[in-house]
Motif scaffolding. Structure first.
Motif, PDB file in Angstrom:
ATOM      1  N   LYS A  47       0.833  -1.206   0.000  1.00 20.62           N
ATOM      2  CA  LYS A  47       0.000   0.000   0.000  1.00 20.62           C
ATOM      3  C   LYS A  47       0.862   1.248   0.000  1.00 20.62           C
ATOM      4  O   LYS A  47       0.584   2.213  -0.729  1.00 20.62           O
ATOM      5  CB  LYS A  47      -0.924   0.009   1.212  1.00 20.62           C
ATOM      6  N   ALA A  48       1.942   1.239   0.779  1.00 20.03           N
ATOM      7  CA  ALA A  48       2.855   2.389   0.802  1.00 20.03           C
ATOM      8  C   ALA A  48       3.518   2.576  -0.557  1.00 20.03           C
ATOM      9  O   ALA A  48       3.745   3.706  -1.008  1.00 20.03           O
ATOM     10  CB  ALA A  48       3.910   2.199   1.894  1.00 20.03           C
ATOM     11  N   LEU A  49       3.823   1.472  -1.235  1.00 18.12           N
ATOM     12  CA  LEU A  49       4.395   1.547  -2.584  1.00 18.12           C
ATOM     13  C   LEU A  49       3.402   2.169  -3.549  1.00 18.12           C
ATOM     14  O   LEU A  49       3.755   3.039  -4.356  1.00 18.12           O
ATOM     15  CB  LEU A  49       4.794   0.150  -3.051  1.00 18.12           C
ATOM     16  N   TYR A  50       2.148   1.748  -3.478  1.00 15.58           N
ATOM     17  CA  TYR A  50       1.127   2.281  -4.380  1.00 15.58           C
ATOM     18  C   TYR A  50       0.896   3.771  -4.109  1.00 15.58           C
ATOM     19  O   TYR A  50       0.723   4.550  -5.058  1.00 15.58           O
ATOM     20  CB  TYR A  50      -0.185   1.510  -4.224  1.00 15.58           C
ATOM     21  N   ASN A  51       0.905   4.154  -2.848  1.00 19.60           N
ATOM     22  CA  ASN A  51       0.771   5.573  -2.509  1.00 19.60           C
ATOM     23  C   ASN A  51       1.896   6.388  -3.128  1.00 19.60           C
ATOM     24  O   ASN A  51       1.670   7.489  -3.646  1.00 19.60           O
ATOM     25  CB  ASN A  51       0.771   5.759  -0.993  1.00 19.60           C
ATOM     26  N   LEU A  52       3.107   5.839  -3.070  1.00 15.68           N
ATOM     27  CA  LEU A  52       4.255   6.551  -3.626  1.00 15.68           C
ATOM     28  C   LEU A  52       4.116   6.690  -5.143  1.00 15.68           C
ATOM     29  O   LEU A  52       4.315   7.787  -5.689  1.00 15.68           O
ATOM     30  CB  LEU A  52       5.546   5.810  -3.284  1.00 15.68           C
ATOM     31  N   LEU A  53       3.780   5.611  -5.836  1.00 17.34           N
ATOM     32  CA  LEU A  53       3.661   5.659  -7.295  1.00 17.34           C
ATOM     33  C   LEU A  53       2.568   6.625  -7.744  1.00 17.34           C
ATOM     34  O   LEU A  53       2.652   7.195  -8.841  1.00 17.34           O
ATOM     35  CB  LEU A  53       3.372   4.264  -7.842  1.00 17.34           C
ATOM     36  N   ALA A  54       1.556   6.829  -6.896  1.00 13.31           N
ATOM     37  CA  ALA A  54       0.454   7.726  -7.242  1.00 13.31           C
ATOM     38  C   ALA A  54       0.683   9.163  -6.785  1.00 13.31           C
ATOM     39  O   ALA A  54      -0.145  10.032  -7.080  1.00 13.31           O
ATOM     40  CB  ALA A  54      -0.843   7.207  -6.623  1.00 13.31           C
ATOM     41  N   SER A  55       1.782   9.417  -6.113  1.00 20.52           N
ATOM     42  CA  SER A  55       2.053  10.756  -5.597  1.00 20.52           C
ATOM     43  C   SER A  55       2.392  11.715  -6.734  1.00 20.52           C
ATOM     44  O   SER A  55       2.802  11.285  -7.827  1.00 20.52           O
ATOM     45  CB  SER A  55       3.218  10.715  -4.603  1.00 20.52           C
ATOM     46  N   PRO A  56       2.228  13.009  -6.539  1.00 19.92           N
ATOM     47  CA  PRO A  56       2.510  13.981  -7.614  1.00 19.92           C
ATOM     48  C   PRO A  56       3.917  13.873  -8.178  1.00 19.92           C
ATOM     49  O   PRO A  56       4.136  14.107  -9.372  1.00 19.92           O
ATOM     50  CB  PRO A  56       2.283  15.327  -6.921  1.00 19.92           C
ATOM     51  N   GLN A  57       4.878  13.500  -7.341  1.00 16.11           N
ATOM     52  CA  GLN A  57       6.263  13.414  -7.803  1.00 16.11           C
ATOM     53  C   GLN A  57       6.526  12.187  -8.669  1.00 16.11           C
ATOM     54  O   GLN A  57       7.494  12.156  -9.431  1.00 16.11           O
ATOM     55  CB  GLN A  57       7.215  13.389  -6.589  1.00 16.11           C
ATOM     56  N   TRP A  58       5.664  11.168  -8.556  1.00 19.03           N
ATOM     57  CA  TRP A  58       5.922   9.906  -9.242  1.00 19.03           C
ATOM     58  C   TRP A  58       4.918   9.547 -10.319  1.00 19.03           C
ATOM     59  O   TRP A  58       5.247   8.816 -11.255  1.00 19.03           O
ATOM     60  CB  TRP A  58       5.956   8.759  -8.207  1.00 19.03           C
ATOM     61  N   ILE A  59       3.708  10.014 -10.236  1.00 25.32           N
ATOM     62  CA  ILE A  59       2.638   9.500 -11.100  1.00 25.32           C
ATOM     63  C   ILE A  59       2.949   9.683 -12.589  1.00 25.32           C
ATOM     64  O   ILE A  59       2.594   8.841 -13.414  1.00 25.32           O
ATOM     65  CB  ILE A  59       1.288  10.160 -10.733  1.00 25.32           C
ATOM     66  N   GLY A  60       3.669  10.740 -12.941  1.00 24.42           N
ATOM     67  CA  GLY A  60       3.983  10.989 -14.339  1.00 24.42           C
ATOM     68  C   GLY A  60       5.153  10.179 -14.862  1.00 24.42           C
ATOM     69  O   GLY A  60       5.454  10.231 -16.067  1.00 24.42           O
ATOM     70  N   ARG A  61       5.796   9.409 -14.010  1.00 21.85           N
ATOM     71  CA  ARG A  61       6.969   8.645 -14.440  1.00 21.85           C
ATOM     72  C   ARG A  61       6.600   7.316 -15.102  1.00 21.85           C
ATOM     73  O   ARG A  61       7.468   6.650 -15.679  1.00 21.85           O
ATOM     74  CB  ARG A  61       7.906   8.413 -13.255  1.00 21.85           C
ATOM     75  N   ILE A  62       5.338   6.923 -14.991  1.00 23.44           N
ATOM     76  CA  ILE A  62       4.860   5.701 -15.636  1.00 23.44           C
ATOM     77  C   ILE A  62       3.714   6.062 -16.572  1.00 23.44           C
ATOM     78  O   ILE A  62       2.848   6.863 -16.229  1.00 23.44           O
ATOM     79  CB  ILE A  62       4.393   4.671 -14.586  1.00 23.44           C
ATOM     80  N   ASP A  63       3.718   5.459 -17.737  1.00 23.78           N
ATOM     81  CA  ASP A  63       2.632   5.657 -18.704  1.00 23.78           C
ATOM     82  C   ASP A  63       1.479   4.742 -18.312  1.00 23.78           C
ATOM     83  O   ASP A  63       1.356   3.616 -18.800  1.00 23.78           O
ATOM     84  CB  ASP A  63       3.144   5.339 -20.114  1.00 23.78           C
ATOM     85  N   TRP A  64       0.618   5.227 -17.437  1.00 23.46           N
ATOM     86  CA  TRP A  64      -0.470   4.403 -16.911  1.00 23.46           C
ATOM     87  C   TRP A  64      -1.506   4.075 -17.979  1.00 23.46           C
ATOM     88  O   TRP A  64      -2.217   3.065 -17.874  1.00 23.46           O
ATOM     89  CB  TRP A  64      -1.120   5.100 -15.722  1.00 23.46           C
ATOM     90  N   ASN A  65      -1.615   4.890 -19.005  1.00 25.81           N
ATOM     91  CA  ASN A  65      -2.583   4.609 -20.066  1.00 25.81           C
ATOM     92  C   ASN A  65      -2.227   3.350 -20.854  1.00 25.81           C
ATOM     93  O   ASN A  65      -3.082   2.772 -21.519  1.00 25.81           O
ATOM     94  CB  ASN A  65      -2.682   5.797 -21.025  1.00 25.81           C
ATOM     95  N   ASN A  66      -0.972   2.963 -20.790  1.00 22.06           N
ATOM     96  CA  ASN A  66      -0.522   1.744 -21.461  1.00 22.06           C
ATOM     97  C   ASN A  66      -0.066   0.698 -20.450  1.00 22.06           C
ATOM     98  O   ASN A  66       0.856  -0.085 -20.711  1.00 22.06           O
ATOM     99  CB  ASN A  66       0.599   2.063 -22.452  1.00 22.06           C
ATOM    100  N   SER A  67      -0.722   0.697 -19.304  1.00 17.66           N
ATOM    101  CA  SER A  67      -0.420  -0.262 -18.241  1.00 17.66           C
ATOM    102  C   SER A  67      -1.677  -1.042 -17.885  1.00 17.66           C
ATOM    103  O   SER A  67      -2.786  -0.521 -17.966  1.00 17.66           O
ATOM    104  CB  SER A  67       0.097   0.468 -16.989  1.00 17.66           C
ATOM    105  N   VAL A  68      -1.494  -2.306 -17.503  1.00 18.62           N
ATOM    106  CA  VAL A  68      -2.586  -3.141 -17.007  1.00 18.62           C
ATOM    107  C   VAL A  68      -2.175  -3.654 -15.631  1.00 18.62           C
ATOM    108  O   VAL A  68      -1.092  -4.225 -15.466  1.00 18.62           O
ATOM    109  CB  VAL A  68      -2.870  -4.333 -17.941  1.00 18.62           C
ATOM    110  N   LEU A  69      -3.028  -3.440 -14.647  1.00 19.17           N
ATOM    111  CA  LEU A  69      -2.753  -3.875 -13.285  1.00 19.17           C
ATOM    112  C   LEU A  69      -3.643  -5.060 -12.947  1.00 19.17           C
ATOM    113  O   LEU A  69      -4.871  -4.964 -13.019  1.00 19.17           O
ATOM    114  CB  LEU A  69      -2.992  -2.736 -12.291  1.00 19.17           C
ATOM    115  N   LEU A  70      -3.021  -6.172 -12.607  1.00 16.76           N
ATOM    116  CA  LEU A  70      -3.715  -7.385 -12.217  1.00 16.76           C
ATOM    117  C   LEU A  70      -3.527  -7.607 -10.715  1.00 16.76           C
ATOM    118  O   LEU A  70      -2.804  -6.862 -10.055  1.00 16.76           O
ATOM    119  CB  LEU A  70      -3.150  -8.585 -12.985  1.00 16.76           C
TER     120      LEU A  70
END
Length: 239
Positions: A47-70
């Motif tokens: 959960k802490a990892l997911y919070n970090l990836l979704a934070s303003p400093q990190w969210i733009g570092r991954i192309d979420w539109n071309n990602s699939v989360l299972l």
């Protein structure tokens, strides 16, 4: 490939280190195959990892539109249940990233049918998971692969329903199997805390003992296995 071990001085640094690796995984997967497939795990440390990836400093570092989360596993409960991994992950990620999650329909009255449908969804996502995140239970289980349970012997199905769990909450679960997990390109155990140290040592340095310690059955067929540990979790490992 031999097991790799990454140790950080505390949980905060450990999560940042893994986040950097996931950013790299996503970039490489999208460049090569057009999509990044990331299998999530439940628990407070993820959960802490997911919070970090979704934070303003990190969210733009991954192309979420071309990602699939299972999900590697979830409990056979509804999406709003407090015991749902989906509920935890979607709240941690926020609405934008959560829209990329393929949910296990744990509320189905027949978990076996829900498992079959999720297997279809996995096949639709792609041939292999790129990044598979795992945790470790006190009994040596990972995902929902529990000691002495029938799903440990599955060799064909990618996803199965389990019997009622011996751990709270006492419900059935739906889980990826060894064939699916071990087919992943990258597998990451994320473990923190000194209370896990003895079990980590037993699994990393001991023999494969799937029935008693299911986590020893995680052996990528053609990929990398890396243990991300903080100092506490690595206390019992020999240099």
């Amino acid at each position: 490939m031999p097991t790799q071990i990454h140790i950080a001085h505390d949980a905060t640094q450990l999560i940042e280190d893994l986040a950097e690796i996931l950013v790299r995984d996503a970039r490489e997967a999208i460049q090569k195959r057009g999509v990044w497939i990331f299998a999530l795990s439940g628990g407070s440390t993820p959960k802490a990892l997911y919070n970090l990836l979704a934070s303003p400093q990190w969210i733009g570092r991954i192309d979420w539109n071309n990602s699939v989360l299972l999900f590697g596993d979830d409990r056979a409960v509804g999406p709003d249940d407090e015991n749902s991994n989906y509920k935890m992950a979607s709240e941690a990620f926020g609405e934008f990233i959560a829209s990329r999650i393929v949910r296990i329909e744990g509320e189905d009255s027949d978990p076996d049918e829900a498992a079959k449908r999720y297997e279809v969804r996995i096949r639709e996502a792609g041939d292999r998971v790129d990044s598979n995140l795992l945790g470790l239970g006190p009994d040596g289980h990972t995902a929902s692969l529990f000691p002495h349970s029938p799903q440990l012997n599955e060799t064909e199905r990618r996803v199965v329903a389990t019997p009622v769990s011996t751990l709270k909450p006492f419900v059935r679960r739906i889980t990826m199997t060894y064939p699916e997990i071990n087919n992943s390109r990258k597998i990451y155990f994320l473990i923190t805390g000194k209370d896990k140290a003895d079990r980590v040592q037993e699994i990393v340095n001991g023999p494969c003992d799937v029935q008693n310690l299911p986590a020893t059955g995680i052996e990528p067929t053609d990929g990398d296995l890396i243990w991300f540990l903080d100092v506490g979790a690595a206390t019992q490992l020999s240099r």
